[in-house]
Motif scaffolding. Structure first.
Motif, PDB file in Angstrom:
ATOM      1  N   TYR A 182      44.569  -8.023  56.516  1.00 49.19           N
ATOM      2  CA  TYR A 182      44.523  -7.253  55.280  1.00 49.19           C
ATOM      3  C   TYR A 182      45.209  -8.045  54.169  1.00 49.19           C
ATOM      4  N   GLY A 183      44.758  -7.852  52.935  1.00 42.42           N
ATOM      5  CA  GLY A 183      45.416  -8.551  51.842  1.00 42.42           C
ATOM      6  C   GLY A 183      44.610  -8.492  50.574  1.00 42.42           C
ATOM      7  N   GLN A 184      44.944  -9.401  49.660  1.00 41.36           N
ATOM      8  CA  GLN A 184      44.261  -9.518  48.386  1.00 41.36           C
ATOM      9  C   GLN A 184      43.115 -10.503  48.556  1.00 41.36           C
ATOM     10  N   TRP A 185      41.906  -9.993  48.615  1.00 42.34           N
ATOM     11  CA  TRP A 185      40.730 -10.838  48.775  1.00 42.34           C
ATOM     12  C   TRP A 185      40.272 -11.313  47.405  1.00 42.34           C
ATOM     13  N   TYR A 186      39.796 -12.547  47.357  1.00 41.97           N
ATOM     14  CA  TYR A 186      39.440 -13.143  46.081  1.00 41.97           C
ATOM     15  C   TYR A 186      38.379 -14.224  46.286  1.00 41.97           C
ATOM     16  N   MET A 323      34.715 -17.058  49.489  1.00 40.77           N
ATOM     17  CA  MET A 323      35.583 -15.908  49.747  1.00 40.77           C
ATOM     18  C   MET A 323      36.867 -16.344  50.441  1.00 40.77           C
ATOM     19  N   ALA A 324      37.982 -15.724  50.033  1.00 40.10           N
ATOM     20  CA  ALA A 324      39.282 -16.073  50.610  1.00 40.10           C
ATOM     21  C   ALA A 324      40.191 -14.854  50.550  1.00 40.10           C
ATOM     22  N   VAL A 325      41.294 -14.941  51.282  1.00 43.15           N
ATOM     23  CA  VAL A 325      42.287 -13.870  51.283  1.00 43.15           C
ATOM     24  C   VAL A 325      43.672 -14.489  51.189  1.00 43.15           C
ATOM     25  N   GLY A 326      44.562 -13.799  50.481  1.00 37.99           N
ATOM     26  CA  GLY A 326      45.946 -14.222  50.401  1.00 37.99           C
ATOM     27  C   GLY A 326      46.867 -13.083  50.791  1.00 37.99           C
ATOM     28  N   ASP A 396      33.009 -23.045  63.941  1.00 39.16           N
ATOM     29  CA  ASP A 396      32.665 -23.262  62.542  1.00 39.16           C
ATOM     30  C   ASP A 396      32.620 -21.897  61.867  1.00 39.16           C
ATOM     31  N   LEU A 397      33.687 -21.540  61.169  1.00 40.73           N
ATOM     32  CA  LEU A 397      33.833 -20.200  60.616  1.00 40.73           C
ATOM     33  C   LEU A 397      33.415 -20.156  59.154  1.00 40.73           C
ATOM     34  N   PRO A 398      32.914 -19.008  58.685  1.00 41.65           N
ATOM     35  CA  PRO A 398      32.590 -18.852  57.267  1.00 41.65           C
ATOM     36  C   PRO A 398      33.855 -18.869  56.425  1.00 41.65           C
ATOM     37  N   PRO A 399      33.721 -19.012  55.088  1.00 45.21           N
ATOM     38  CA  PRO A 399      34.904 -19.210  54.244  1.00 45.21           C
ATOM     39  C   PRO A 399      35.968 -18.126  54.364  1.00 45.21           C
ATOM     40  N   GLY A 400      35.553 -16.857  54.315  1.00 45.54           N
ATOM     41  CA  GLY A 400      36.536 -15.781  54.362  1.00 45.54           C
ATOM     42  C   GLY A 400      37.319 -15.764  55.658  1.00 45.54           C
ATOM     43  N   LEU A 401      36.625 -15.960  56.760  1.00 46.81           N
ATOM     44  CA  LEU A 401      37.288 -15.932  58.059  1.00 46.81           C
ATOM     45  C   LEU A 401      38.155 -17.172  58.256  1.00 46.81           C
ATOM     46  N   THR A 402      37.717 -18.294  57.717  1.00 38.85           N
ATOM     47  CA  THR A 402      38.548 -19.498  57.750  1.00 38.85           C
ATOM     48  C   THR A 402      39.854 -19.254  57.005  1.00 38.85           C
TER      49      THR A 402
END
Length: 472
Positions: A182-186, A323-326, A396-402
């Motif tokens: 969970y977090g701030q997705w961006y 996609m990313a999360v912090g 090989d994971l997608p961007p968000g999961l990476t």
């Protein structure tokens, strides 16, 4: 459709109920006759072996019901194929109406063998446990793992998975199969276009949101129709500011827990987003999917969410979105816990009913799902980590999961696990969520929101009809 070679008791009961030949027993009657797990004799066990630790009867049919949500059901079908390669046939069904379809069967004493108890219509697992309707999963934890007989299932699980299955005791009642960050997705692309870094302090957050506004972009959006989504960042924000004990006090419904200075600081910071016009206009009326669409269209930088969002919003996510999360942005250097601290825990719950006709088969199905093959298949299909430690290594994971994997590794032991959302669902989703929604809509000030939260928590604590839980 039943694919087994015989008409079993489960089929007969369902057909009899449909024909009006069975009366529906009262809940109290069910409570008095339900098994607490381990003594169910509906299907005679076979011989326990190294490869069949639960003594699954190879002739017995297994029934699995999957929640038809963001993860779909292909991962379960694939695990069922592995199961049926060694044991009996599997009856598979999927639905979003978990409670309305399965609660009557639980009352009748005719449950499926495995239930994916998720979604808006999830059954109240705490009430089911209280009524002895859930099978004790200790047997599963102590069994040899599918991939290494020298390692127990218990030792393959990610941090907090066992705890998430416990409700006021050391017994594990449910398995949360997915592992959510969970977090701030961006969007990293959106930040790069603004030439800004991910904000580590609240002053930096305000500066980033101000720069975004100058470009006609909102700093935040959120699912206003489901305001508890804000808790995915607000709860760990509170924990980072004041320490994990603040969240434990909130979970334990302690007097004045919501009036802690860390809560006030967090509420005032989030209210500032609204007061300064950094929240996308119309967010209070958005569903989770609508808010995600706005975010995917680069109309807002940040959204509070969980790692299921990558799969759930896949169709509307631009190819260049990155996609990313912090972790939740820290308040300042005085925080009790480091910036990397975040909320990560098991999600997507499964359980075996105490009266499941083929409970040993249900345990074996969960053991198969916790095997490396099924875990990696789940991650590949739905872009989510699983409860299995290290299962996604080398994939090989997608961007968000990476990104989720990276922030999880960076957090180390600095993980927070709020229990209020699953211990007291109505309190979290409606009363607390409602107070936060009113604050984020600009209708009330932080002091009023805090008072509403504390009053709701006190009312829950004083309500003898609600089962209470404490951190063990």
């Amino acid at each position: 459709m039943h694919s087994g070679p015989y008409l079993n008791r489960r089929t007969l009961m369902r057909r009899s109920a449909a024909a009006g030949l069975l009366s529906l027993p009262a809940v109290g009657a069910l409570t008095s006759c339900a098994s607490g797990g381990g003594d169910n004799e509906e299907v005679e066990r076979g011989e326990a072996t190294e490869n069949n630790p639960f003594g699954v009867n190879a002739d017995a049919e297994l029934e699995v019901v999957i929640f038809d949500g963001g993860f779909g059901d292909q991962y379960a079908l694939d695990a069922e194929e592995i199961y049926s390669g060694s044991y009996g046939s599997v009856e598979h069904s999927k639905t979003q109406e978990i409670q309305s379809r399965l609660q009557p069967r639980m009352v009748q004493g005719d449950p499926p063998d495995v239930i994916n108890n998720s979604g808006a219509e999830a059954m109240d697992i705490a009430a089911l446990i209280r009524n002895d309707q859930v099978y004790d999963l200790t047997e599963l934890l102590d069994a040899p793992s599918l991939d290494d007989p020298d390692v127990t299932v218990r030792d393959t699980l990610m941090p907090g998975v066992i705890e998430m299955g416990q409700f006021g005791s050391e017994t594990m009642w449910r398995l949360n199969y997915a592992y959510t960050v969970y977090g701030q997705w961006y969007s990293q692309t959106a930040l790069d276009r603004l030439e800004v870094e991910y904000p580590r302090t609240w002053d930096e957050m305000i500066a980033v949101c101000e720069k975004a506004r100058q470009q006609g972009i909102a700093g935040w959006t959120y699912a206003g129709q489901y305001p508890y989504y804000f808790n995915f960042t607000l709860y760990p924000f509170i924990g980072k500011i004041g320490g994990a004990d603040v969240l434990r006090a909130i979970d334990n419904l302690e007097p004045n827990a919501w009036r802690h200075d860390a809560v006030r600081a967090a509420f005032e910071a989030y209210h500032e987003l609204t007061a300064r016009g950094f929240v996308l206009q119309g967010s209070p009326g958005l569903s989770h999917e609508e808010s995600q669409d706005e975010w995917n269209q680069y109309n807002a930088l940040f959204i509070p969410n969980g790692s299921w969002v990558e799969n759930e919003s896949r169709e509307n996510t631009p190819d260049d979105f990155r996609m990313a999360v912090g972790p939740p942005t820290s308040l300042d250097s005085s925080d009790a816990m480091p910036f990397e601290t975040l909320w990560a825990s098991g999600s997507e719950p499964f359980f075996v009913p105490a009266q499941a006709p083929n409970a040993p088969g249900g345990l074996e199905f969960l053991r198969i799902m916790l095997g490396r093959e099924s875990a990696r298949n789940f991650t590949s299909l739905v872009s989510s980590l699983t409860a299995v430690r290290g299962a996604s290594d080398g994939m090989d994971l997608p961007p968000g999961l990476t990104s989720a994997s990276e922030v999880l590794a960076a957090a180390g032991d600095n993980l927070l696990l709020p229990r209020l959302p699953d211990w007291y669902r109505q309190l979290n989703n409606e009363e607390i969520g409602g107070a936060i929604a009113a604050m984020m809509a600009g209708d009330i000030e932080p002091d009023e929101a805090i008072n509403r939260c504390q009053q709701a928590a006190d009312a829950t604590a004083q309500d003898d009809s609600i089962q209470k839980f404490q951190h063990v």
